[in-house]
Design a protein around this motif. Structure first.
Motif, PDB file in Angstrom:
ATOM      1  N   UNK A 124       4.564 -34.934   7.498  1.00 51.43           N
ATOM      2  CA  UNK A 124       4.897 -35.752   6.412  1.00 51.43           C
ATOM      3  C   UNK A 124       5.107 -37.257   6.642  1.00 51.43           C
ATOM      4  N   UNK A 125       4.831 -37.929   7.539  1.00 45.56           N
ATOM      5  CA  UNK A 125       4.830 -39.259   7.864  1.00 45.56           C
ATOM      6  C   UNK A 125       3.716 -39.805   7.264  1.00 45.56           C
ATOM      7  N   UNK A 129      -5.332 -42.524   5.570  1.00 45.90           N
ATOM      8  CA  UNK A 129      -5.740 -41.641   4.708  1.00 45.90           C
ATOM      9  C   UNK A 129      -6.137 -40.390   5.443  1.00 45.90           C
ATOM     10  N   UNK A 130      -5.981 -39.197   4.968  1.00 49.91           N
ATOM     11  CA  UNK A 130      -6.256 -38.019   5.759  1.00 49.91           C
ATOM     12  C   UNK A 130      -5.037 -37.573   6.551  1.00 49.91           C
ATOM     13  N   UNK A 131      -5.252 -36.772   7.514  1.00 53.03           N
ATOM     14  CA  UNK A 131      -4.243 -36.049   8.120  1.00 53.03           C
ATOM     15  C   UNK A 131      -3.502 -37.091   8.936  1.00 53.03           C
ATOM     16  N   UNK A 132      -2.396 -37.067   9.243  1.00 55.71           N
ATOM     17  CA  UNK A 132      -1.513 -37.926  10.335  1.00 55.71           C
ATOM     18  C   UNK A 132      -1.200 -37.240  11.479  1.00 55.71           C
ATOM     19  N   UNK A 133      -1.602 -37.597  12.520  1.00 60.05           N
ATOM     20  CA  UNK A 133      -1.346 -37.136  13.876  1.00 60.05           C
ATOM     21  C   UNK A 133      -0.316 -38.057  14.449  1.00 60.05           C
ATOM     22  N   UNK A 134       1.105 -37.885  14.725  1.00 63.35           N
ATOM     23  CA  UNK A 134       1.780 -38.688  15.745  1.00 63.35           C
ATOM     24  C   UNK A 134       1.509 -38.446  16.977  1.00 63.35           C
ATOM     25  N   UNK A 135       1.416 -39.418  17.755  1.00 64.95           N
ATOM     26  CA  UNK A 135       0.899 -39.223  19.014  1.00 64.95           C
ATOM     27  C   UNK A 135       2.262 -39.626  20.100  1.00 64.95           C
ATOM     28  N   UNK A 136       2.406 -39.052  21.180  1.00 61.12           N
ATOM     29  CA  UNK A 136       3.527 -39.134  22.004  1.00 61.12           C
ATOM     30  C   UNK A 136       3.073 -38.916  23.466  1.00 61.12           C
ATOM     31  N   UNK A 137       3.786 -39.593  24.376  1.00 61.35           N
ATOM     32  CA  UNK A 137       3.601 -39.196  25.679  1.00 61.35           C
ATOM     33  C   UNK A 137       4.571 -38.153  26.245  1.00 61.35           C
ATOM     34  N   UNK A 138       5.612 -38.151  25.739  1.00 62.06           N
ATOM     35  CA  UNK A 138       6.764 -37.499  26.008  1.00 62.06           C
ATOM     36  C   UNK A 138       6.909 -36.084  25.131  1.00 62.06           C
ATOM     37  N   UNK A 139       6.761 -34.808  25.822  1.00 62.59           N
ATOM     38  CA  UNK A 139       6.743 -33.550  24.830  1.00 62.59           C
ATOM     39  C   UNK A 139       7.944 -33.320  24.265  1.00 62.59           C
ATOM     40  N   UNK A 147      10.498 -30.522  15.027  1.00 65.71           N
ATOM     41  CA  UNK A 147      11.639 -29.840  14.494  1.00 65.71           C
ATOM     42  C   UNK A 147      12.221 -30.496  13.552  1.00 65.71           C
ATOM     43  N   UNK A 148      12.129 -31.600  13.275  1.00 67.97           N
ATOM     44  CA  UNK A 148      13.008 -32.519  12.389  1.00 67.97           C
ATOM     45  C   UNK A 148      11.933 -32.571  11.038  1.00 67.97           C
ATOM     46  N   UNK A 149      10.790 -32.265  10.955  1.00 72.85           N
ATOM     47  CA  UNK A 149      10.001 -32.393   9.997  1.00 72.85           C
ATOM     48  C   UNK A 149       9.301 -31.225   9.502  1.00 72.85           C
ATOM     49  N   UNK A 150       9.314 -30.207  10.446  1.00 70.75           N
ATOM     50  CA  UNK A 150       8.604 -28.931   9.893  1.00 70.75           C
ATOM     51  C   UNK A 150       7.023 -28.994  10.617  1.00 70.75           C
ATOM     52  N   UNK A 151       6.877 -29.944  11.481  1.00 67.95           N
ATOM     53  CA  UNK A 151       5.661 -30.190  11.995  1.00 67.95           C
ATOM     54  C   UNK A 151       5.359 -29.287  13.069  1.00 67.95           C
ATOM     55  N   UNK A 152       3.938 -29.579  13.797  1.00 68.65           N
ATOM     56  CA  UNK A 152       3.613 -28.516  14.848  1.00 68.65           C
ATOM     57  C   UNK A 152       3.109 -29.439  15.819  1.00 68.65           C
TER      58      UNK A 152
END
Length: 175
Positions: A124-125, A129-139, A147-152
């Motif tokens: 939901x961040x 435009x389009x799908x938002x993929x938040x990227x992280x190095x740390x799982x 968990x906080x946003x209902x994402x996967x």
């Protein structure tokens, strides 16, 4: 004999000073590849042509034999890379590590290899435009956002054109 040792020690000291100066010079100048990955206000997305820095959230860069291509989001980059003509192992893929960067102004010092990244979809961040993929190095950081946003949490191998298309159709356009 002392004269030989004295001369040898002076030569050795001179060599050590030169090596130290060379090492200091190398530490201060960033690698050319790192400089090529930096996102500038005039950079346009390779896919959509929009100004990349006009959007919050992580960006993407693909580096290959033909140069560096920059994207306004990891989803745009992966959508491009997943096309058969672009899907090559010799293309390096980079995304911002949002666990070490502010969402609105990602720091180019924290670019990571997209092949090892953890992506959160459905957070939901706001992003490009389009799908938002938040990227992280740390799982753990990725799982915390999910968990906080209902994402996967997804890995690169979990992402395909169908997923990007479905997610884009279901997400509101930011701009």
């Amino acid at each position: 004999m002392n004269g030989v040792y004295f001369k040898a020690s002076r030569v050795l000291a001179g060599v050590l000073v030169c090596l130290a100066l060379v090492a200091c010079d190398k530490a201060q100048s960033p690698p050319a590849a790192e400089a090529a990955l930096a996102f500038h206000p005039a950079d346009e997305c390779h896919v959509c042509g929009m100004v990349i820095t006009d959007f919050p959230g992580p960006k993407g860069a693909a580096v290959g034999a033909s140069g560096t291509k920059k994207f306004c989001s990891p989803a745009e980059m992966l959508g491009w890379w997943l096309q058969p003509e672009n899907h090559r192992d010799d293309v390096e893929l980079y995304v911002h590590d949002m666990g070490r960067s502010h969402w609105n102004t990602p720091d180019d010092a924290h670019l990571i290899d997209a092949r090892t990244a953890y992506f959160v979809i459905g957070s939901g961040l706001e992003g490009a435009m389009g799908v938002v993929l938040a990227s992280f190095s740390d799982p753990k950081a990725a799982q915390k956002l999910a968990s906080e946003t209902g994402g996967k949490v997804l890995r690169l191998d979990d992402i395909d054109q169908k997923l990007l298309g479905q997610a884009t159709a279901m997400s509101p356009m930011s701009h």
